[in-house]
Design an enzyme around this catalytic site. Structure first.
Site, mmCIF file in Angstrom:
data_model
loop_
_atom_site.group_PDB
_atom_site.id
_atom_site.type_symbol
_atom_site.label_atom_id
_atom_site.label_comp_id
_atom_site.label_asym_id
_atom_site.label_seq_id
_atom_site.Cartn_x
_atom_site.Cartn_y
_atom_site.Cartn_z
ATOM 1 N N CYS A 33 -0.617 -6.253 0.086
ATOM 2 C CA CYS A 33 0.043 -4.896 -0.126
ATOM 3 C C CYS A 33 -0.524 -4.093 -1.389
ATOM 4 O O CYS A 33 -1.104 -4.685 -2.216
ATOM 5 C CB CYS A 33 1.461 -5.052 0.095
ATOM 6 S SG CYS A 33 2.005 -6.210 -1.272
ATOM 7 N N TYR A 50 -10.049 9.070 -2.055
ATOM 8 C CA TYR A 50 -8.917 9.580 -1.379
ATOM 9 C C TYR A 50 -7.897 9.599 -2.513
ATOM 10 O O TYR A 50 -7.817 9.075 -3.370
ATOM 11 C CB TYR A 50 -8.627 8.555 -0.148
ATOM 12 C CG TYR A 50 -8.209 7.200 -0.544
ATOM 13 C CD1 TYR A 50 -6.905 7.049 -0.692
ATOM 14 C CD2 TYR A 50 -9.124 6.186 -0.604
ATOM 15 C CE1 TYR A 50 -6.343 5.816 -1.336
ATOM 16 C CE2 TYR A 50 -8.715 4.939 -0.955
ATOM 17 C CZ TYR A 50 -7.326 4.668 -1.269
ATOM 18 O OH TYR A 50 -6.918 3.459 -1.658
ATOM 19 N N HIS A 182 -9.127 -9.039 5.642
ATOM 20 C CA HIS A 182 -9.448 -8.663 6.803
ATOM 21 C C HIS A 182 -10.215 -9.107 7.714
ATOM 22 O O HIS A 182 -11.007 -8.540 8.319
ATOM 23 C CB HIS A 182 -9.216 -6.932 6.937
ATOM 24 C CG HIS A 182 -8.380 -6.144 5.996
ATOM 25 N ND1 HIS A 182 -6.998 -6.940 5.553
ATOM 26 C CD2 HIS A 182 -8.512 -5.231 5.279
ATOM 27 C CE1 HIS A 182 -6.618 -6.145 4.530
ATOM 28 N NE2 HIS A 182 -7.184 -5.115 4.231
ATOM 29 N N ASP A 251 -0.558 -5.210 4.602
ATOM 30 C CA ASP A 251 -1.388 -3.990 4.028
ATOM 31 C C ASP A 251 -0.516 -2.625 4.036
ATOM 32 O O ASP A 251 -1.143 -1.484 3.716
ATOM 33 C CB ASP A 251 -2.844 -3.755 5.060
ATOM 34 C CG ASP A 251 -3.626 -2.867 4.401
ATOM 35 O OD1 ASP A 251 -3.800 -2.777 3.087
ATOM 36 O OD2 ASP A 251 -4.413 -2.192 5.202
ATOM 37 N N ASN A 256 -5.443 5.124 4.457
ATOM 38 C CA ASN A 256 -6.769 5.330 5.291
ATOM 39 C C ASN A 256 -6.692 5.180 6.680
ATOM 40 O O ASN A 256 -7.804 5.076 7.441
ATOM 41 C CB ASN A 256 -8.174 4.968 4.689
ATOM 42 C CG ASN A 256 -8.389 5.345 3.105
ATOM 43 O OD1 ASN A 256 -8.345 6.540 2.906
ATOM 44 N ND2 ASN A 256 -8.711 4.424 2.234
#
Ligand code: 0GY
Length: 298
Positions: A33, A50, A182, A251, A256
């Site tokens: 996280c 971003y 992931h 997460d 995104n």
């Protein structure tokens, strides 16, 4: 004071997730996280790709308690570059209930590393996803490994499945524990026993220092919510083949995401669908992360 405008197409995390129907075992760890900012206190990095919405430590801890987790592993996100102040602030506030994975440069000093360790950092993250960072030559990462390996830290790697072949020699040469984010981002439209995912399975089969997070169905799925059914065979294969080297994380706050924002409660309900027995759930959610991040409690 810096002021930040989140990206126009940024999806905010769900402010009111559902209560999971699945009850997490006592001591469960959310092992992936992030915290973002707040940008006015902990500015986003100038080299970021971003600009997210703020996602504070207090919001993370509220989610932890709401979902039923005991601990967090907070992973430095690329929007903060190698400025780990927001991470360290969250770790200190969490007391012994969080560990951290930082991003450092090859110029990091021993004093900086010692301060990160003291705050609860236990590893560094190397990100090879090109939409997030501009990857550097291997020598850059190796210089960092030389610095962090003596501390007993691990390396977390994030990459796209298609890039595994090219990075194979580098990943398999690492002397530390290596944790892959992931599941190495499989293309879940391809067969679970196809070339691409077989390569990932081989990575873990041949190298017992390599672990995998079986996280992010929401990011990998093409079939989508609420079931994320197409991700299940991939995650389940890893859990069954490498039960002592898998981790799970929310997460949050889901950077995104473009198509939808997941309900964190439903993500927790996904766990028993990929981890079939209570023993395996206990291993993945408690024993494995405790061994890796809180070995002193073992
Ligand atoms: C994740 C995934 C993503 C972002 C980052 O550090 C990051 O910015 O990891 C992503 O965009 O896929 O694990 O948070």
């Amino acid at each position: 004071m810096a002021s930040f405008q989140m990206d126009a197409d940024w999806l905010r995390f769900d402010p009111a997730p559902s209560k999971p129907r699945y009850t997490l075992p006592p001591g469960a760890v959310d092992a992936h996280c992030h915290v973002f900012g707040p940008g006015e206190v902990f500015p986003y990095a100038s080299e970021r790709k971003y600009t997210p919405c703020d996602a504070s430590k207090d919001q993370l801890f509220a989610l932890r308690d709401f979902l039923g987790f005991e601990r967090n592993v907070i992973v430095q996100a690329t929007c903060h570059g190698a400025d780990n102040r927001a991470l360290v602030d969250a770790l200190k506030a969490a007391g012994d209930r969080a560990r951290g994975i930082a991003t450092v440069r090859d110029t990091v000093s021993d004093d900086e590393l010692a301060a990160l360790h003291e705050a609860g950092v236990r590893g560094v993250r190397f990100n090879f996803v090109r939409r997030l960072v501009d990857p550097k030559p291997d020598a850059y990462y190796r210089a960092i490994i030389d610095r962090i390996a003596p501390l007993g830290w691990q390396v977390v790697v994030y990459f796209e499945a298609a890039d595994l072949e090219e990075r194979w020699d580098f990943f398999t040469s690492l002397p530390t524990t290596v944790v892959v984010d992931h599941m190495g981002r499989p293309d879940v439209t391809k067969p679970v026993d196809g070339l691409e995912f077989s390569r990932f399975i081989r990575l873990l089969t041949e190298h017992d220092n390599i672990w995998s997070k079986v996280s992010c169905p929401e990011r990998l799925s093409k079939s989508g919510p609420p079931g994320y059914d197409d991700v299940i065979p991939f995650a389940r294969t890893l859990v069954e083949r490498f039960p002592d080297r898998v981790l799970w994380g929310t997460d949050w706050p889901h950077p995104n995401m473009k198509g939808h924002m997941p309900d964190d409660g439903l993500l927790v309900d996904f766990i028993p669908r990929i981890v079939p027995t209570a023993d395996l759930q206990l291993q993945m959610l408690v024993h494995n992360p405790m061994r890796l991040y809180w070995p002193e409690c073992g």
